[in-house]
Structures are given as structure tokens and as C-alpha cells.
Motif scaffolding. Structure first.
Motif, PDB file in Angstrom:
ATOM      1  N   CYS A  38       0.786  -1.247  -0.119  1.00 20.41           N
ATOM      2  CA  CYS A  38       0.025  -0.096  -0.056  1.00 20.41           C
ATOM      3  C   CYS A  38       0.818   1.226  -0.147  1.00 20.41           C
ATOM      4  O   CYS A  38       0.570   2.267  -0.687  1.00 20.41           O
ATOM      5  CB  CYS A  38      -1.085  -0.057   1.190  1.00 20.41           C
ATOM      6  SG  CYS A  38      -2.312  -1.063   1.163  1.00 20.41           S
ATOM      7  N   SER A  39       1.864   1.445   0.847  1.00 17.90           N
ATOM      8  CA  SER A  39       2.539   2.311   1.069  1.00 17.90           C
ATOM      9  C   SER A  39       3.436   2.836  -0.274  1.00 17.90           C
ATOM     10  O   SER A  39       3.573   3.824  -0.762  1.00 17.90           O
ATOM     11  CB  SER A  39       3.826   2.349   2.149  1.00 17.90           C
ATOM     12  OG  SER A  39       3.175   2.637   3.366  1.00 17.90           O
ATOM     13  N   PHE A  40       3.928   1.562  -0.886  1.00 26.29           N
ATOM     14  CA  PHE A  40       4.486   1.900  -2.250  1.00 26.29           C
ATOM     15  C   PHE A  40       3.519   2.209  -3.303  1.00 26.29           C
ATOM     16  O   PHE A  40       4.094   3.011  -4.123  1.00 26.29           O
ATOM     17  CB  PHE A  40       5.069   0.369  -2.755  1.00 26.29           C
ATOM     18  CG  PHE A  40       5.542   0.447  -3.970  1.00 26.29           C
ATOM     19  CD1 PHE A  40       7.138   0.746  -4.273  1.00 26.29           C
ATOM     20  CD2 PHE A  40       4.850  -0.061  -5.335  1.00 26.29           C
ATOM     21  CE1 PHE A  40       7.717   0.707  -5.538  1.00 26.29           C
ATOM     22  CE2 PHE A  40       5.422  -0.229  -6.510  1.00 26.29           C
ATOM     23  CZ  PHE A  40       6.966   0.102  -6.536  1.00 26.29           C
ATOM     24  N   ILE A  41       2.479   1.608  -3.439  1.00 23.32           N
ATOM     25  CA  ILE A  41       1.395   2.291  -4.441  1.00 23.32           C
ATOM     26  C   ILE A  41       1.072   3.636  -4.274  1.00 23.32           C
ATOM     27  O   ILE A  41       0.905   4.603  -5.215  1.00 23.32           O
ATOM     28  CB  ILE A  41      -0.023   1.534  -4.279  1.00 23.32           C
ATOM     29  CG1 ILE A  41       0.301  -0.063  -4.735  1.00 23.32           C
ATOM     30  CG2 ILE A  41      -1.034   2.112  -5.282  1.00 23.32           C
ATOM     31  CD1 ILE A  41      -0.845  -0.918  -4.446  1.00 23.32           C
ATOM     32  N   VAL A  42       0.664   4.139  -2.850  1.00 24.19           N
ATOM     33  CA  VAL A  42       0.759   5.649  -2.782  1.00 24.19           C
ATOM     34  C   VAL A  42       1.910   6.283  -2.892  1.00 24.19           C
ATOM     35  O   VAL A  42       1.738   7.532  -3.687  1.00 24.19           O
ATOM     36  CB  VAL A  42       0.404   5.638  -1.329  1.00 24.19           C
ATOM     37  CG1 VAL A  42       0.273   7.213  -0.761  1.00 24.19           C
ATOM     38  CG2 VAL A  42      -1.104   5.135  -1.039  1.00 24.19           C
ATOM     39  N   ALA A  43       3.032   5.827  -2.542  1.00 25.09           N
ATOM     40  CA  ALA A  43       4.144   6.700  -2.999  1.00 25.09           C
ATOM     41  C   ALA A  43       4.458   6.854  -4.514  1.00 25.09           C
ATOM     42  O   ALA A  43       4.891   7.873  -5.223  1.00 25.09           O
ATOM     43  CB  ALA A  43       5.580   6.070  -2.538  1.00 25.09           C
ATOM     44  N   SER A  44       4.215   5.847  -5.257  1.00 23.84           N
ATOM     45  CA  SER A  44       3.902   5.729  -6.905  1.00 23.84           C
ATOM     46  C   SER A  44       3.018   6.890  -7.348  1.00 23.84           C
ATOM     47  O   SER A  44       3.265   7.433  -8.351  1.00 23.84           O
ATOM     48  CB  SER A  44       3.823   4.458  -7.265  1.00 23.84           C
ATOM     49  OG  SER A  44       5.008   3.417  -6.828  1.00 23.84           O
ATOM     50  N   SER A  45       2.074   6.744  -6.839  1.00 23.12           N
ATOM     51  CA  SER A  45       0.980   7.748  -7.164  1.00 23.12           C
ATOM     52  C   SER A  45       1.410   9.044  -7.091  1.00 23.12           C
ATOM     53  O   SER A  45       1.387  10.021  -8.013  1.00 23.12           O
ATOM     54  CB  SER A  45      -0.310   7.378  -6.434  1.00 23.12           C
ATOM     55  OG  SER A  45      -0.763   6.078  -6.540  1.00 23.12           O
TER      56      SER A  45
END
Length: 101
Positions: A38-45
Motif C-alpha cells: 500500500c505505501s509503495f502504491i501511494v508513493a508511486s501515485s
């Protein structure tokens, strides 16, 4: 001669708008961070928005919450655009602090 004047006018306009650009730093709270990806997806966004850099991440006060400290160039991005990018991936987000507002 017209091309030279037009080119000069465009260059002056480009430099003038860049002169008004400002680097801003905000804190954005994100919830529903329930797994490691989740943190990776948010950071990528967030990084998908031009000029956005993530300075820091801190776990929130409750499980699944996190706070991102983000810097961006306000000529290329906006707080609203960053939040929209996060929310487009299904994560609720809100601004915690924005010194410019």
C-alpha cells in the motif's frame, strides 16, 4: 524579424512564469494502508505527479494510517492534484498542513 520578436516574447513569458514558481512542502495523511505494498502504491501515485518528491513518511496514530511529507513545484503540481492521484488508487487522503494556505 517577426519570428525573432515572437520567439523573444515567448521566452520572456516562459521565464516570467518560472520566476513565480515556488517550492512548497505539505503533509498529506493517507489511510487504508493495510499491507506493505500500500505505501509503495501511494508513493508511486504521488511521484507520478510532476515535480513531487517525498521527503518523509511516518506511521499515523492509528493502524493503516500514514503521513507523507511532500515537496513539489507549484508551477507543475498542486496539492489537489497529488491527493487526486492517491485517491485514484483507492486510498483516502487529506492535507494535514499547508503553510501557504
Amino acid at each position: 524579424m517577426k519570428h525573432v520578436l515572437l520567439s523573444s516574447a515567448l521566452a520572456v513569458t516562459a521565464f516570467a512564469s518560472a520566476a513565480f514558481a515556488e517550492e512548497r512542502t505539505v503533509e498529506i495523511a493517507v489511510s487504508e494502508l493495510t499491507c506493505p505494498s500500500c505505501s509503495f502504491i501511494v508513493a508511486s501515485s504521488m511521484r507520478g505527479v510532476p515535480s513531487v518528491e517525498i521527503n518523509d513518511f511516518a506511521e499515523g496514530p492509528e493502524y493503516g494510517h500514514g503521513v507523507y511529507n511532500v515537496t513539489f513545484d507549484d508551477a507543475e503540481a498542486s496539492v489537489e492534484r497529488i491527493i487526486e492521484a492517491v485517491m485514484a488508487n483507492g486510498y483516502p487522503a487529506e492535507v494535514l498542513s499547508d503553510p501557504s494556505s
